[in-house]
Design an enzyme around this catalytic site. Structure first.
Site, mmCIF file in Angstrom:
data_model
loop_
_atom_site.group_PDB
_atom_site.id
_atom_site.type_symbol
_atom_site.label_atom_id
_atom_site.label_comp_id
_atom_site.label_asym_id
_atom_site.label_seq_id
_atom_site.Cartn_x
_atom_site.Cartn_y
_atom_site.Cartn_z
ATOM 1 N N ASP A 18 -7.153 6.447 11.592
ATOM 2 C CA ASP A 18 -7.367 5.805 10.285
ATOM 3 C C ASP A 18 -8.155 4.517 10.462
ATOM 4 O OD1 ASP A 18 -5.236 4.704 7.493
ATOM 5 O OD2 ASP A 18 -7.286 5.481 7.586
ATOM 6 N N GLY A 52 0.861 -1.189 0.000
ATOM 7 C CA GLY A 52 0.000 0.000 0.000
ATOM 8 C C GLY A 52 0.893 1.233 0.000
HETATM 9 C C1 LIG Z 1 -4.637 -9.868 4.636
HETATM 10 N N1 LIG Z 1 -4.223 -11.085 5.295
HETATM 11 C C2 LIG Z 1 -4.749 -12.312 5.030
HETATM 12 C C3 LIG Z 1 -4.145 -13.195 5.845
HETATM 13 BR BR1 LIG Z 1 -4.523 -14.996 5.891
HETATM 14 C C4 LIG Z 1 -3.206 -12.538 6.633
HETATM 15 C C5 LIG Z 1 -3.287 -11.231 6.265
HETATM 16 C C6 LIG Z 1 -2.480 -10.130 6.817
HETATM 17 O O1 LIG Z 1 -2.366 -9.121 6.195
HETATM 18 N N2 LIG Z 1 -1.873 -10.362 8.027
HETATM 19 C C7 LIG Z 1 -1.059 -9.460 8.704
HETATM 20 N N3 LIG Z 1 -0.426 -9.816 9.842
HETATM 21 N N4 LIG Z 1 0.295 -8.762 10.316
HETATM 22 C C8 LIG Z 1 0.105 -7.733 9.472
HETATM 23 C C9 LIG Z 1 -0.723 -8.132 8.459
HETATM 24 C C10 LIG Z 1 -0.955 -7.012 7.542
HETATM 25 N N5 LIG Z 1 -0.224 -5.888 8.158
HETATM 26 C C11 LIG Z 1 -0.338 -4.602 7.683
HETATM 27 O O2 LIG Z 1 0.269 -3.676 8.212
HETATM 28 N N6 LIG Z 1 -1.143 -4.424 6.604
HETATM 29 C C12 LIG Z 1 -1.445 -3.067 6.094
HETATM 30 C C13 LIG Z 1 -2.812 -3.085 5.457
HETATM 31 N N7 LIG Z 1 -3.328 -1.709 5.282
HETATM 32 C C14 LIG Z 1 -4.798 -1.724 5.203
HETATM 33 C C15 LIG Z 1 -5.156 -0.511 4.380
HETATM 34 C C16 LIG Z 1 -3.916 -0.097 3.652
HETATM 35 C C17 LIG Z 1 -2.824 -1.099 4.032
HETATM 36 C C18 LIG Z 1 -0.381 -2.629 5.114
HETATM 37 C C19 LIG Z 1 0.278 -1.443 5.355
HETATM 38 C C20 LIG Z 1 1.242 -0.997 4.441
HETATM 39 C C21 LIG Z 1 1.513 -1.757 3.298
HETATM 40 C C22 LIG Z 1 0.829 -2.961 3.079
HETATM 41 C C23 LIG Z 1 -0.137 -3.401 3.985
HETATM 42 C C24 LIG Z 1 0.525 -6.340 9.328
HETATM 43 C C25 LIG Z 1 1.871 -5.898 9.623
HETATM 44 C C26 LIG Z 1 0.801 -5.538 10.499
#
Ligand SMILES: Cn1cc(Br)cc1C(=O)Nc1[nH]nc2c1CN(C(=O)N[C@H](CN1CCCC1)c1ccccc1)C21CC1
Length: 343
Positions: free
Chosen positions: A130, A18
Protein backbone atom coordinates in the site's frame (compact mmCIF):
# COMPACT_ATOMS: atom_id res chain seq x y z
CA UNK A 1 -10.41 4.88 27.58
CA UNK A 2 -9.75 1.62 29.48
CA UNK A 3 -7.34 1.61 32.44
CA UNK A 4 -4.73 -0.40 30.51
CA UNK A 5 -4.35 2.70 28.32
CA UNK A 6 -4.98 5.51 30.81
CA UNK A 7 -2.58 4.09 33.41
CA UNK A 8 0.32 4.57 31.00
CA UNK A 9 -0.76 7.26 28.51
CA UNK A 10 -2.54 10.59 28.68
CA UNK A 11 -4.57 10.38 25.44
CA UNK A 12 -5.18 13.67 23.61
CA UNK A 13 -6.68 14.68 20.24
CA UNK A 14 -7.26 12.62 17.12
CA UNK A 15 -4.79 13.43 14.34
CA UNK A 16 -6.10 11.06 11.72
CA UNK A 17 -9.02 8.82 10.97
CA UNK A 18 -9.31 6.41 8.12
CA UNK A 19 -11.77 3.60 7.54
CA UNK A 20 -12.08 1.60 10.71
CA UNK A 21 -9.31 3.25 12.71
CA UNK A 22 -8.35 6.50 14.38
CA UNK A 23 -4.90 7.77 15.33
CA UNK A 24 -4.64 9.84 18.50
CA UNK A 25 -1.75 11.76 19.99
CA UNK A 26 -0.86 10.71 23.56
CA UNK A 27 1.76 11.39 26.19
CA UNK A 28 3.70 8.48 27.72
CA UNK A 29 3.35 9.26 31.45
CA UNK A 30 6.70 7.80 32.59
CA UNK A 31 8.82 9.77 30.12
CA UNK A 32 6.61 12.68 29.06
CA UNK A 33 7.27 11.74 25.42
CA UNK A 34 4.64 11.99 22.69
CA UNK A 35 3.39 8.79 21.02
CA UNK A 36 0.74 7.99 18.42
CA UNK A 37 -1.99 5.49 19.33
CA UNK A 38 -3.93 3.75 16.56
CA UNK A 39 -7.37 2.81 17.95
CA UNK A 40 -9.50 0.18 16.23
CA UNK A 41 -12.94 -0.93 17.31
CA UNK A 42 -13.31 -4.69 16.97
CA UNK A 43 -17.01 -4.59 16.02
CA UNK A 44 -16.39 -1.89 13.37
CA UNK A 45 -13.43 -3.90 12.08
CA UNK A 46 -15.69 -6.87 11.36
CA UNK A 47 -14.06 -9.16 8.81
CA UNK A 48 -11.10 -6.74 8.56
CA UNK A 49 -9.87 -7.95 11.97
CA UNK A 50 -7.37 -10.37 10.33
CA UNK A 51 -5.80 -7.35 8.56
CA UNK A 52 -4.99 -5.81 11.92
CA UNK A 53 -3.48 -9.08 13.15
CA UNK A 54 -1.34 -9.22 9.97
CA UNK A 55 -0.19 -5.62 10.55
CA UNK A 56 0.67 -6.33 14.21
CA UNK A 57 2.50 -9.57 13.37
CA UNK A 58 4.51 -7.82 10.66
CA UNK A 59 5.37 -4.87 12.91
CA UNK A 60 6.48 -7.27 15.67
CA UNK A 61 9.36 -8.41 13.48
CA UNK A 62 10.20 -5.10 11.80
CA UNK A 63 12.67 -2.65 13.41
CA UNK A 64 14.17 -0.18 10.96
CA UNK A 65 15.23 3.46 10.87
CA UNK A 66 12.69 4.20 8.10
CA UNK A 67 9.68 2.41 9.58
CA UNK A 68 7.45 3.94 12.28
CA UNK A 69 8.18 1.73 15.29
CA UNK A 70 5.43 -0.20 17.06
CA UNK A 71 5.86 0.19 20.85
CA UNK A 72 2.95 -1.61 22.50
CA UNK A 73 -0.23 -3.54 21.70
CA UNK A 74 -3.18 -3.21 24.12
CA UNK A 75 -5.96 -5.68 23.34
CA UNK A 76 -9.23 -5.00 25.22
CA UNK A 77 -12.64 -6.70 24.78
CA UNK A 78 -13.93 -3.86 22.53
CA UNK A 79 -10.87 -2.23 20.96
CA UNK A 80 -7.27 -2.79 19.91
CA UNK A 81 -4.76 -0.04 20.67
CA UNK A 82 -1.43 0.01 18.82
CA UNK A 83 1.01 2.44 20.46
CA UNK A 84 3.48 3.68 17.84
CA UNK A 85 6.31 6.10 17.26
CA UNK A 86 4.98 9.64 16.79
CA UNK A 87 6.42 11.18 13.60
CA UNK A 88 6.07 14.96 13.86
CA UNK A 89 6.71 16.08 10.29
CA UNK A 90 3.51 15.02 8.61
CA UNK A 91 2.95 13.23 5.32
CA UNK A 92 5.26 13.35 2.30
CA UNK A 93 2.00 13.84 0.36
CA UNK A 94 1.48 17.25 1.99
CA UNK A 95 5.15 18.11 1.51
CA UNK A 96 4.92 17.53 -2.26
CA UNK A 97 1.70 19.57 -2.45
CA UNK A 98 3.34 22.55 -0.71
CA UNK A 99 6.38 22.39 -3.02
CA UNK A 100 4.38 21.57 -6.19
CA UNK A 101 7.09 19.04 -7.16
CA UNK A 102 10.57 18.15 -5.89
CA UNK A 103 13.88 18.77 -7.63
CA UNK A 104 15.69 15.60 -8.62
CA UNK A 105 18.21 15.76 -5.75
CA UNK A 106 15.54 16.10 -3.07
CA UNK A 107 13.41 13.38 -4.67
CA UNK A 108 16.53 11.18 -4.71
CA UNK A 109 17.16 11.79 -0.99
CA UNK A 110 13.63 10.63 -0.09
CA UNK A 111 13.53 7.82 -2.64
CA UNK A 112 16.80 6.32 -1.35
CA UNK A 113 15.15 6.07 2.10
CA UNK A 114 12.04 4.44 0.60
CA UNK A 115 14.29 1.90 -1.19
CA UNK A 116 16.05 1.26 2.14
CA UNK A 117 12.73 0.59 3.93
CA UNK A 118 11.30 -1.64 1.17
CA UNK A 119 14.53 -3.61 0.66
CA UNK A 120 14.47 -4.32 4.41
CA UNK A 121 10.74 -5.23 4.44
CA UNK A 122 11.18 -7.59 1.44
CA UNK A 123 14.30 -9.12 2.99
CA UNK A 124 12.29 -9.82 6.18
CA UNK A 125 9.78 -11.73 4.04
CA UNK A 126 6.99 -9.18 3.72
CA UNK A 127 5.49 -6.91 1.05
CA UNK A 128 3.90 -3.60 2.05
CA UNK A 129 1.34 -3.44 -0.81
CA UNK A 130 0.00 0.00 0.00
CA UNK A 131 2.88 2.33 -0.87
CA UNK A 132 1.79 5.93 -1.48
CA UNK A 133 2.87 9.41 -0.29
CA UNK A 134 0.17 9.37 2.42
CA UNK A 135 1.90 6.37 4.00
CA UNK A 136 5.27 8.08 4.18
CA UNK A 137 5.82 10.44 7.09
CA UNK A 138 8.70 12.84 7.68
CA UNK A 139 10.38 13.05 11.08
CA UNK A 140 12.07 16.14 12.58
CA UNK A 141 15.21 15.44 10.51
CA UNK A 142 13.20 15.13 7.25
CA UNK A 143 13.79 11.38 7.31
CA UNK A 144 11.17 9.06 5.89
CA UNK A 145 9.09 6.81 8.19
CA UNK A 146 6.90 4.18 6.49
CA UNK A 147 3.50 3.48 8.08
CA UNK A 148 0.26 1.54 7.41
CA UNK A 149 1.18 -2.13 7.13
CA UNK A 150 -2.52 -3.00 7.07
CA UNK A 151 -2.21 -4.65 3.63
CA UNK A 152 1.12 -6.33 4.37
CA UNK A 153 1.62 -9.82 2.93
CA UNK A 154 4.26 -12.46 2.41
CA UNK A 155 5.72 -11.48 -1.01
CA UNK A 156 6.77 -15.01 -1.98
CA UNK A 157 3.21 -16.28 -1.80
CA UNK A 158 0.92 -15.50 -4.71
CA UNK A 159 -1.82 -13.21 -3.47
CA UNK A 160 -5.50 -13.45 -4.25
CA UNK A 161 -7.04 -10.11 -5.19
CA UNK A 162 -8.48 -8.81 -1.96
CA UNK A 163 -6.25 -5.79 -2.65
CA UNK A 164 -8.20 -4.14 -5.47
CA UNK A 165 -11.27 -3.92 -3.25
CA UNK A 166 -9.50 -1.82 -0.62
CA UNK A 167 -6.22 -0.42 -1.96
CA UNK A 168 -5.69 2.86 -3.79
CA UNK A 169 -6.07 2.00 -7.51
CA UNK A 170 -3.80 4.82 -8.78
CA UNK A 171 -0.84 2.99 -7.19
CA UNK A 172 -1.99 -0.56 -8.01
CA UNK A 173 0.11 -2.65 -10.41
CA UNK A 174 -1.44 -3.83 -13.72
CA UNK A 175 -1.37 -7.52 -12.70
CA UNK A 176 -3.40 -6.51 -9.63
CA UNK A 177 -5.93 -4.60 -11.73
CA UNK A 178 -6.12 -7.55 -14.15
CA UNK A 179 -7.10 -9.81 -11.26
CA UNK A 180 -4.17 -12.16 -11.89
CA UNK A 181 -2.34 -13.93 -9.04
CA UNK A 182 0.59 -11.61 -8.25
CA UNK A 183 3.71 -11.28 -6.08
CA UNK A 184 3.46 -8.54 -3.44
CA UNK A 185 7.14 -7.65 -3.82
CA UNK A 186 6.71 -6.92 -7.55
CA UNK A 187 3.55 -4.90 -6.88
CA UNK A 188 5.56 -2.83 -4.37
CA UNK A 189 8.10 -1.94 -7.08
CA UNK A 190 5.33 -0.68 -9.37
CA UNK A 191 3.95 1.48 -6.51
CA UNK A 192 7.48 2.82 -5.92
CA UNK A 193 7.52 3.88 -9.59
CA UNK A 194 4.22 5.73 -9.12
CA UNK A 195 5.61 7.29 -5.94
CA UNK A 196 8.84 8.51 -7.61
CA UNK A 197 6.80 9.93 -10.49
CA UNK A 198 4.63 11.82 -7.95
CA UNK A 199 7.76 13.18 -6.20
CA UNK A 200 9.33 14.36 -9.48
CA UNK A 201 6.18 15.61 -11.23
CA UNK A 202 3.74 16.59 -8.46
CA UNK A 203 0.94 14.56 -10.04
CA UNK A 204 0.19 10.91 -10.84
CA UNK A 205 1.19 9.14 -14.09
CA UNK A 206 -2.15 7.33 -14.28
CA UNK A 207 -5.12 9.30 -13.06
CA UNK A 208 -8.77 9.46 -13.99
CA UNK A 209 -11.91 9.99 -11.92
CA UNK A 210 -13.49 7.18 -13.92
CA UNK A 211 -12.06 3.98 -12.43
CA UNK A 212 -12.60 1.99 -15.62
CA UNK A 213 -10.60 4.55 -17.64
CA UNK A 214 -7.93 4.56 -14.91
CA UNK A 215 -7.64 0.77 -15.08
CA UNK A 216 -7.28 0.92 -18.89
CA UNK A 217 -4.43 3.46 -18.52
CA UNK A 218 -2.64 1.29 -15.94
CA UNK A 219 -2.98 -1.89 -18.01
CA UNK A 220 -1.64 0.01 -21.05
CA UNK A 221 1.19 1.37 -18.94
CA UNK A 222 1.72 4.48 -21.07
CA UNK A 223 2.35 7.74 -19.24
CA UNK A 224 3.48 11.25 -20.02
CA UNK A 225 7.10 12.30 -19.32
CA UNK A 226 7.13 16.07 -18.70
CA UNK A 227 10.01 18.03 -20.20
CA UNK A 228 11.67 18.72 -16.82
CA UNK A 229 12.39 15.01 -16.25
CA UNK A 230 16.07 14.14 -16.85
CA UNK A 231 16.99 11.19 -19.05
CA UNK A 232 18.17 9.30 -15.94
CA UNK A 233 14.82 9.91 -14.18
CA UNK A 234 12.93 8.62 -17.22
CA UNK A 235 15.08 5.47 -17.29
CA UNK A 236 14.58 4.55 -13.62
CA UNK A 237 10.84 5.26 -13.85
CA UNK A 238 10.67 3.04 -16.93
CA UNK A 239 12.44 0.20 -15.07
CA UNK A 240 9.76 0.23 -12.33
CA UNK A 241 6.66 1.01 -14.42
CA UNK A 242 6.94 -2.14 -16.53
CA UNK A 243 3.47 -3.68 -17.00
CA UNK A 244 5.04 -7.15 -17.14
CA UNK A 245 6.06 -7.88 -13.51
CA UNK A 246 8.86 -10.13 -14.74
CA UNK A 247 10.39 -7.24 -16.70
CA UNK A 248 10.22 -4.98 -13.63
CA UNK A 249 13.43 -4.09 -11.74
CA UNK A 250 13.86 -5.68 -8.28
CA UNK A 251 14.55 -3.70 -5.11
CA UNK A 252 18.03 -5.30 -4.90
CA UNK A 253 18.91 -3.75 -8.31
CA UNK A 254 17.44 -0.40 -7.23
CA UNK A 255 19.97 -0.26 -4.35
CA UNK A 256 22.79 0.61 -6.79
CA UNK A 257 20.86 1.88 -9.83
CA UNK A 258 22.82 4.69 -11.63
CA UNK A 259 20.07 7.26 -10.91
CA UNK A 260 20.07 6.27 -7.19
CA UNK A 261 23.89 6.47 -7.05
CA UNK A 262 24.09 9.94 -8.66
CA UNK A 263 25.67 12.49 -6.26
CA UNK A 264 25.96 9.75 -3.58
CA UNK A 265 28.44 7.38 -5.17
CA UNK A 266 27.40 4.62 -2.74
CA UNK A 267 24.53 2.10 -2.86
CA UNK A 268 21.55 2.49 -0.52
CA UNK A 269 22.24 1.24 3.02
CA UNK A 270 19.14 -0.95 3.54
CA UNK A 271 20.06 -3.00 6.61
CA UNK A 272 18.49 -1.98 9.89
CA UNK A 273 20.79 0.18 12.00
CA UNK A 274 19.42 -1.84 14.95
CA UNK A 275 21.41 -5.08 14.96
CA UNK A 276 18.92 -7.94 15.52
CA UNK A 277 18.63 -8.51 19.25
CA UNK A 278 20.93 -5.59 20.07
CA UNK A 279 19.89 -3.80 23.26
CA UNK A 280 20.95 -0.25 24.20
CA UNK A 281 22.91 -0.50 27.47
CA UNK A 282 22.43 3.17 28.44
CA UNK A 283 18.64 2.72 28.20
CA UNK A 284 18.87 -0.55 30.16
CA UNK A 285 20.80 1.31 32.89
CA UNK A 286 18.06 3.98 33.16
CA UNK A 287 15.31 1.34 33.27
CA UNK A 288 17.01 -1.06 35.68
CA UNK A 289 17.62 1.82 38.10
CA UNK A 290 14.04 2.94 37.71
CA UNK A 291 12.49 -0.52 38.21
CA UNK A 292 15.02 -1.41 40.91
CA UNK A 293 16.28 -4.60 39.22
CA UNK A 294 19.68 -5.64 37.83
CA UNK A 295 20.76 -4.74 34.27
CA UNK A 296 20.93 -8.45 33.27
CA UNK A 297 17.41 -9.06 34.53
CA UNK A 298 16.26 -5.89 32.74
CA UNK A 299 17.95 -6.92 29.48
CA UNK A 300 16.39 -10.39 29.66
CA UNK A 301 12.96 -8.82 30.18
CA UNK A 302 13.40 -6.50 27.16
CA UNK A 303 14.81 -9.30 25.00
CA UNK A 304 11.43 -11.01 25.10
CA UNK A 305 10.01 -8.08 23.02
CA UNK A 306 6.55 -8.55 24.50
CA UNK A 307 5.24 -5.16 23.22
CA UNK A 308 3.93 -4.50 26.71
CA UNK A 309 4.48 -1.26 28.66
CA UNK A 310 8.05 -2.14 29.71
CA UNK A 311 8.90 -2.79 26.04
CA UNK A 312 7.23 0.49 25.02
CA UNK A 313 9.26 2.36 27.67
CA UNK A 314 12.46 0.87 26.25
CA UNK A 315 11.60 1.90 22.67
CA UNK A 316 10.53 5.38 23.79
CA UNK A 317 13.83 5.91 25.64
CA UNK A 318 15.71 4.77 22.52
CA UNK A 319 13.70 7.26 20.47
CA UNK A 320 14.65 10.02 22.95
CA UNK A 321 18.33 9.28 22.22
CA UNK A 322 17.60 9.40 18.47
CA UNK A 323 16.18 12.89 19.08
CA UNK A 324 19.34 13.92 20.92
CA UNK A 325 17.60 13.94 24.30
CA UNK A 326 18.95 12.34 27.49
CA UNK A 327 16.89 9.16 28.12
CA UNK A 328 15.18 9.51 31.52
CA UNK A 329 11.96 8.60 33.32
CA UNK A 330 9.93 11.04 35.40
CA UNK A 331 7.49 9.50 37.85
CA UNK A 332 8.92 7.77 40.96
CA UNK A 333 8.08 4.09 40.54
CA UNK A 334 5.77 3.27 43.46
CA UNK A 335 6.87 -0.19 44.54
CA UNK A 336 3.88 -1.09 46.67
CA UNK A 337 3.72 1.56 49.41
CA UNK A 338 6.89 3.65 49.77
CA UNK A 339 8.45 3.04 53.22
CA UNK A 340 8.72 6.14 55.44
CA UNK A 341 12.27 7.58 55.16
CA UNK A 342 12.93 7.34 58.96
CA UNK A 343 11.94 3.69 59.36
C1 LIG B 1 -0.21 13.84 9.67
N1 LIG B 1 0.66 14.31 10.71
C2 LIG B 1 1.04 15.61 10.86
C3 LIG B 1 1.88 15.67 11.91
BR1 LIG B 1 2.68 17.22 12.51
C4 LIG B 1 2.02 14.41 12.47
C5 LIG B 1 1.26 13.59 11.69
C6 LIG B 1 1.09 12.14 11.89
O1 LIG B 1 0.14 11.60 11.40
N2 LIG B 1 2.03 11.51 12.65
C7 LIG B 1 2.04 10.15 12.97
N3 LIG B 1 2.96 9.64 13.81
N4 LIG B 1 2.76 8.30 13.95
C8 LIG B 1 1.71 7.97 13.17
C9 LIG B 1 1.24 9.09 12.55
C10 LIG B 1 0.11 8.74 11.69
N5 LIG B 1 0.01 7.27 11.81
C11 LIG B 1 -0.83 6.53 11.00
O2 LIG B 1 -0.90 5.31 11.11
N6 LIG B 1 -1.58 7.23 10.11
C12 LIG B 1 -2.41 6.53 9.11
C13 LIG B 1 -2.52 7.40 7.88
N7 LIG B 1 -3.00 6.61 6.72
C14 LIG B 1 -2.58 7.25 5.46
C15 LIG B 1 -3.62 6.84 4.45
C16 LIG B 1 -4.81 6.35 5.22
C17 LIG B 1 -4.47 6.52 6.70
C18 LIG B 1 -3.77 6.22 9.69
C19 LIG B 1 -4.20 4.91 9.67
C20 LIG B 1 -5.47 4.60 10.17
C21 LIG B 1 -6.29 5.62 10.66
C22 LIG B 1 -5.83 6.94 10.67
C23 LIG B 1 -4.56 7.25 10.16
C24 LIG B 1 0.95 6.77 12.81
C25 LIG B 1 0.61 5.74 13.76
C26 LIG B 1 1.60 5.48 12.76
Amino acid sequence: MPREVCDYYQVRETIGSGGFAQVKIAKHRLSGETVAIKVMNKVALGEDLPRVQREINALRSLRHQHISQMYQVIDTPDDIYIVMEYVPGGEVFDYIVTKDRLLEDEARKFFRQVISAIAYVHNEGFAHRDLKPENLLLDRYQNIKLIDFGLVAKPQSLQDNLYTCCGSPAYAAPELIAGKPYLGSKADIWSMGILLYALLCGYLPFDDDNTVKLYKQILKGEYETPRWLSHGSIKILDSMLQTDPNQRITVKHLLSHPWVMTNYGVPVEWRSKYKPGSIDSEVIDVMSQYYGIGTTEMSNEIAEWKFDHVCATYYILCNMKYQGKRPRLLQPFVRGVLKEKNT
